[in-house]
Design a protein around this motif. Sequence first.
Motif, mmCIF file in Angstrom:
data_model
loop_
_atom_site.group_PDB
_atom_site.id
_atom_site.type_symbol
_atom_site.label_atom_id
_atom_site.label_comp_id
_atom_site.label_asym_id
_atom_site.label_seq_id
_atom_site.Cartn_x
_atom_site.Cartn_y
_atom_site.Cartn_z
ATOM 1 N N ALA A 249 0.821 -1.216 0.000
ATOM 2 C CA ALA A 249 0.000 0.000 0.000
ATOM 3 C C ALA A 249 0.855 1.267 0.000
ATOM 4 O O ALA A 249 0.452 2.291 -0.565
ATOM 5 C CB ALA A 249 -0.930 -0.014 1.206
ATOM 6 N N LEU A 250 2.033 1.222 0.616
ATOM 7 C CA LEU A 250 2.884 2.406 0.666
ATOM 8 C C LEU A 250 3.269 2.872 -0.738
ATOM 9 O O LEU A 250 3.472 4.065 -0.955
ATOM 10 C CB LEU A 250 4.149 2.110 1.480
ATOM 11 C CG LEU A 250 5.123 3.269 1.695
ATOM 12 C CD1 LEU A 250 4.450 4.419 2.439
ATOM 13 C CD2 LEU A 250 6.360 2.798 2.452
ATOM 14 N N ALA A 251 3.348 1.939 -1.675
ATOM 15 C CA ALA A 251 3.688 2.309 -3.047
ATOM 16 C C ALA A 251 2.547 3.035 -3.745
ATOM 17 O O ALA A 251 2.735 3.563 -4.848
ATOM 18 C CB ALA A 251 4.060 1.060 -3.843
ATOM 19 N N LEU A 252 1.372 3.082 -3.117
ATOM 20 C CA LEU A 252 0.191 3.669 -3.741
ATOM 21 C C LEU A 252 -0.174 5.026 -3.145
ATOM 22 O O LEU A 252 -1.240 5.558 -3.429
ATOM 23 C CB LEU A 252 -0.997 2.711 -3.591
ATOM 24 C CG LEU A 252 -0.732 1.261 -4.022
ATOM 25 C CD1 LEU A 252 -1.899 0.370 -3.669
ATOM 26 C CD2 LEU A 252 -0.434 1.199 -5.507
ATOM 27 N N THR A 253 0.706 5.590 -2.319
ATOM 28 C CA THR A 253 0.387 6.875 -1.695
ATOM 29 C C THR A 253 0.442 8.021 -2.692
ATOM 30 O O THR A 253 -0.091 9.097 -2.428
ATOM 31 C CB THR A 253 1.356 7.157 -0.527
ATOM 32 O OG1 THR A 253 2.705 7.070 -1.005
ATOM 33 C CG2 THR A 253 1.157 6.151 0.599
ATOM 34 N N ASP A 254 1.099 7.815 -3.825
ATOM 35 C CA ASP A 254 1.146 8.819 -4.895
ATOM 36 C C ASP A 254 0.399 8.228 -6.084
ATOM 37 O O ASP A 254 0.997 7.577 -6.943
ATOM 38 C CB ASP A 254 2.601 9.125 -5.261
ATOM 39 C CG ASP A 254 2.719 10.283 -6.243
ATOM 40 O OD1 ASP A 254 1.707 10.972 -6.468
ATOM 41 O OD2 ASP A 254 3.815 10.477 -6.788
ATOM 42 N N PRO A 255 -0.931 8.418 -6.170
ATOM 43 C CA PRO A 255 -1.749 7.673 -7.134
ATOM 44 C C PRO A 255 -1.364 7.955 -8.587
ATOM 45 O O PRO A 255 -0.863 9.031 -8.935
ATOM 46 C CB PRO A 255 -3.169 8.167 -6.847
ATOM 47 C CG PRO A 255 -3.110 8.772 -5.481
ATOM 48 C CD PRO A 255 -1.723 9.322 -5.347
ATOM 49 N N VAL A 256 -1.607 6.967 -9.428
ATOM 50 C CA VAL A 256 -1.433 7.083 -10.873
ATOM 51 C C VAL A 256 -2.808 6.944 -11.512
ATOM 52 O O VAL A 256 -3.561 6.021 -11.184
ATOM 53 C CB VAL A 256 -0.474 5.996 -11.406
ATOM 54 C CG1 VAL A 256 -0.508 5.940 -12.931
ATOM 55 C CG2 VAL A 256 0.951 6.263 -10.928
ATOM 56 N N ALA A 257 -3.158 7.856 -12.409
ATOM 57 C CA ALA A 257 -4.466 7.818 -13.056
ATOM 58 C C ALA A 257 -4.623 6.524 -13.847
ATOM 59 O O ALA A 257 -3.677 6.034 -14.468
ATOM 60 C CB ALA A 257 -4.616 9.017 -13.987
ATOM 61 N N GLY A 258 -5.840 5.970 -13.790
ATOM 62 C CA GLY A 258 -6.126 4.772 -14.554
ATOM 63 C C GLY A 258 -5.819 3.479 -13.845
ATOM 64 O O GLY A 258 -5.883 2.410 -14.453
ATOM 65 N N VAL A 259 -5.479 3.546 -12.564
ATOM 66 C CA VAL A 259 -5.149 2.358 -11.774
ATOM 67 C C VAL A 259 -6.015 2.326 -10.532
ATOM 68 O O VAL A 259 -6.238 3.362 -9.897
ATOM 69 C CB VAL A 259 -3.652 2.355 -11.380
ATOM 70 C CG1 VAL A 259 -3.342 1.200 -10.444
ATOM 71 C CG2 VAL A 259 -2.766 2.277 -12.615
ATOM 72 N N VAL A 260 -6.506 1.150 -10.170
ATOM 73 C CA VAL A 260 -7.211 0.971 -8.905
ATOM 74 C C VAL A 260 -6.498 -0.114 -8.109
ATOM 75 O O VAL A 260 -5.841 -0.988 -8.678
ATOM 76 C CB VAL A 260 -8.697 0.598 -9.113
ATOM 77 C CG1 VAL A 260 -9.440 1.703 -9.823
ATOM 78 C CG2 VAL A 260 -8.828 -0.716 -9.880
ATOM 79 N N ALA A 261 -6.621 -0.038 -6.802
ATOM 80 C CA ALA A 261 -6.010 -1.019 -5.907
ATOM 81 C C ALA A 261 -7.095 -1.663 -5.066
ATOM 82 O O ALA A 261 -7.990 -0.972 -4.569
ATOM 83 C CB ALA A 261 -4.969 -0.347 -5.013
#
Length: 305
Positions: A249-261
């Motif tokens: 989850a720490l890798a997802l703190t800076d979101p990228v458009a077009g991706v869901v977790a």
Amino acid sequence: MPGQLEPRLLATLEAVVRLGSFAAAAEELGYTQGAVSQQIADLERRAGLRLLDRRPVRPTAAGAVLLRAEGAVRAAMTRARTELEALDAGLSGEVRLGAFVSAAAGIVPPALAAFRRACPGVRVTLSQHETEDSYQRLLRGDIDLAVTFDYDWFPLPPPPGLRRSLIGRDPVMVVLPAGHALAGRASLSLADLADEPWIGTPVTGTRLGPLAEPARSAGPRARLAFVGDDFRTVLRLVAHGLGIAVLPALALTDPVAGVVARPIAEEPLVRFLYCCRIDTAGAPAIVTRLETRLSAVAAGLLRPS
């Protein structure tokens, strides 16, 4: 009987083995290559045994004995230096911090900003290292504090002489394109993803039980293997529809458009985050203060949603 084994010579042996060449050791230590060769020859004469195989450079059994001795001497000196510094409660000086990539990007910047406001007279240096490298650098005295990790499926305890404290639990998530047919689910089962085109990441390469198998057996569809530790690159690959992946989850703190977790529906897989330092009776105040800041930021970023 072996002659006197000077710590200076042991340090040269360690550098040659760690760096894999006499030339690289000479550059790091500030010697000529000839001086390094002479020191190794002197050490072998004192030990009465050959310590290195030259091509490739690797320690003999006798060399391994002296490398363990060098590590023990260096760790003892590092502990002594740390305890001496702990006697000075001042808030000045330098802290050398090591952190793995996603912690260096996600946890460290806000922690250092808060630390600078509280301790403006302290100089901080930051370097990126993976966990096992950080452990060795702490024991050698190259860094003062490290942010490290391991997984519940793949524990990596620190070697003797180090102390670590848990600062966060980082759940492993499935990331997939926002337009994927399964993107609307609240959680995802690994069984439902076995035939998906997986993007292999360092997470799927660390023997994480059920995660490794679907990553290896992606069915008839092509699988993209990503070699590297830049999780943002993985997110961009997912966003462009090249596959799905698993990331902390720490890798997802800076979101990228077009991706869901989405969380994993089965028993959760967790990456544990730690602050690690040399194990001493006391630690410098500036080190413990930075450790407190890192812990606070990790707790805020990884609190349950």
